[in-house]
Scaffold this motif. Structure first.
Motif, short mmCIF file in Angstrom:
data_model
loop_
_atom_site.label_atom_id
_atom_site.label_comp_id
_atom_site.label_asym_id
_atom_site.label_seq_id
_atom_site.Cartn_x
_atom_site.Cartn_y
_atom_site.Cartn_z
N GLU A 59 -0.57 -8.39 -5.91
CA GLU A 59 -0.96 -8.44 -4.50
C GLU A 59 -0.02 -7.61 -3.64
O GLU A 59 -0.46 -6.90 -2.72
CB GLU A 59 -0.96 -9.89 -4.01
CG GLU A 59 -2.17 -10.70 -4.42
CD GLU A 59 -2.20 -12.04 -3.71
OE1 GLU A 59 -2.88 -12.15 -2.69
OE2 GLU A 59 -1.52 -12.97 -4.19
N ARG A 60 1.26 -7.69 -3.91
CA ARG A 60 2.22 -6.91 -3.13
C ARG A 60 2.03 -5.41 -3.36
O ARG A 60 2.11 -4.61 -2.42
CB ARG A 60 3.64 -7.35 -3.49
CG ARG A 60 4.02 -8.69 -2.86
CD ARG A 60 5.20 -9.33 -3.57
NE ARG A 60 5.75 -10.46 -2.84
CZ ARG A 60 5.21 -11.67 -2.80
NH1 ARG A 60 4.06 -11.91 -3.45
NH2 ARG A 60 5.78 -12.65 -2.12
N LEU A 61 1.77 -5.04 -4.59
CA LEU A 61 1.50 -3.63 -4.88
C LEU A 61 0.22 -3.17 -4.18
O LEU A 61 0.14 -2.03 -3.70
CB LEU A 61 1.39 -3.42 -6.39
CG LEU A 61 2.69 -3.60 -7.18
CD1 LEU A 61 2.39 -3.59 -8.68
CD2 LEU A 61 3.70 -2.53 -6.83
N THR A 74 -6.00 -0.02 -4.21
CA THR A 74 -5.92 -1.40 -3.72
C THR A 74 -6.92 -2.28 -4.46
O THR A 74 -6.59 -3.37 -4.93
CB THR A 74 -6.19 -1.46 -2.21
OG1 THR A 74 -5.31 -0.57 -1.53
CG2 THR A 74 -5.99 -2.87 -1.67
N ILE A 75 -8.15 -1.78 -4.58
CA ILE A 75 -9.19 -2.53 -5.29
C ILE A 75 -8.82 -2.73 -6.75
O ILE A 75 -8.97 -3.83 -7.31
CB ILE A 75 -10.54 -1.79 -5.16
CG1 ILE A 75 -11.04 -1.85 -3.71
CG2 ILE A 75 -11.58 -2.38 -6.11
CD1 ILE A 75 -12.26 -1.00 -3.45
N ALA A 76 -8.30 -1.68 -7.38
CA ALA A 76 -7.94 -1.77 -8.80
C ALA A 76 -6.85 -2.81 -9.03
O ALA A 76 -6.89 -3.58 -10.00
CB ALA A 76 -7.49 -0.40 -9.31
N LEU A 77 -5.86 -2.85 -8.14
CA LEU A 77 -4.75 -3.79 -8.30
C LEU A 77 -5.20 -5.23 -8.10
O LEU A 77 -4.80 -6.13 -8.85
CB LEU A 77 -3.62 -3.43 -7.33
CG LEU A 77 -2.86 -2.14 -7.69
CD1 LEU A 77 -2.05 -1.65 -6.49
CD2 LEU A 77 -1.94 -2.38 -8.88
N ARG A 82 -7.11 -10.50 -10.43
CA ARG A 82 -8.20 -11.47 -10.62
C ARG A 82 -8.50 -11.74 -12.09
O ARG A 82 -9.14 -12.74 -12.42
CB ARG A 82 -9.47 -10.96 -9.93
CG ARG A 82 -9.37 -10.94 -8.42
CD ARG A 82 -10.64 -10.39 -7.77
NE ARG A 82 -11.70 -11.39 -7.76
CZ ARG A 82 -12.93 -11.19 -8.21
NH1 ARG A 82 -13.25 -10.04 -8.79
NH2 ARG A 82 -13.84 -12.14 -8.13
N GLU A 83 -8.03 -10.88 -12.97
CA GLU A 83 -8.22 -11.10 -14.40
C GLU A 83 -7.27 -12.15 -14.96
O GLU A 83 -7.46 -12.65 -16.07
CB GLU A 83 -8.02 -9.79 -15.16
CG GLU A 83 -9.08 -8.73 -14.84
CD GLU A 83 -8.73 -7.38 -15.46
OE1 GLU A 83 -7.65 -7.28 -16.09
OE2 GLU A 83 -9.53 -6.45 -15.31
#
Length: 228
Positions: A59-61, A74-77, A82-83
């Protein structure tokens, strides 16, 4: 910051201190910001730390990526976070962030601001309010505003926002249950019997559990006791 570095050195078996050190470093010099990024990357990719800590690091990244306008990263991180298996509160947070990142409606920018805007911009209650103004029929905006108003002790306004969120509809993933639970508390503290009854009905609605039903029964009993 020096003290926190010493704590990290003295307790290497507690990686959360490194996460918190990054929180201090990220607002510092470019070198300190790079160190924060490195710490969080190390934690996010370390399979030997807890999944909740890894999710926090992702989340911080993601917020760093968002701050430089890199929406795909952002979406990828957040997707990687979420995995991971996390507790229900953590999952709901990640699901809300995922929704915000993909929402194409008028409230999309405000929702993304709520979760990812850097410090020095609007605060969370203002972003939530902007989301409700931009898209009044979107339940998630009212849900977030209701939570923020509850945090500040504005019980009546919180109850009104949470009630509206339930009426408008919320994403799957436990949002409706949490809204109903928070609504019951806020409405009861505000003396709003009608909205406590709305919360009870929601806790007994489709898709709820036996625990929700027991909680609804408890609130109903409180109302009966108060009415005597």
């Amino acid at each position: 910051m020096k003290l926190l570095r010493e704590v990290c050195a003295d307790a290497p078996e507690e990686p959360r201190y490194k996460l918190e050190l990054g929180d201090f470093l990220v607002s510092g010099t470019p070198i300190e910001q790079a160190e924060a990024f490195a710490l969080w990357t190390m934690l996010a990719e370390n399979e030997n730390v807890t999944s909740s800590l890894r999710a926090d690091a992702y989340e911080r990244l993601a917020r760093i990526a968002s701050s430089v306008g890199d929406l795909p990263r952002t979406i990828a991180l957040i997707g990687r976070a979420r995995e991971l298996p996390v507790d229900p509160n953590g999952k709901r947070q990640l699901d809300a962030e995922w929704f915000a990142l993909h929402h194409q409606g008028p409230a999309g920018a405000a929702l993304r601001g709520y979760f990812f805007a850097p410090g020095g911009t609007f605060d969370a209650p203002t972003w939530a309010l902007l989301a409700t103004l931009a898209e009044p029929d979107l339940g998630l905006g009212h849900y977030l505003l209701g939570l923020q108003l509850s945090n500040s002790g504005d019980w009546q306004a919180s109850a009104e926002s949470l009630d509206r969120a339930l009426a408008a509809g919320l994403p799957e993933g436990g949002f409706a249950k949490n809204a109903a639970r928070k609504l019951a508390i806020a409405a009861y503290r505000a003396g709003d019997r009608k909205r406590v009854e709305d919360a009870i009905a929601a806790l007994r609605g489709p898709g709820t559990s036996e625990t929700d039903h027991l909680l609804a029964d408890d609130w109903a009993e409180r109302l009966r006791f108060d009415h005597k």
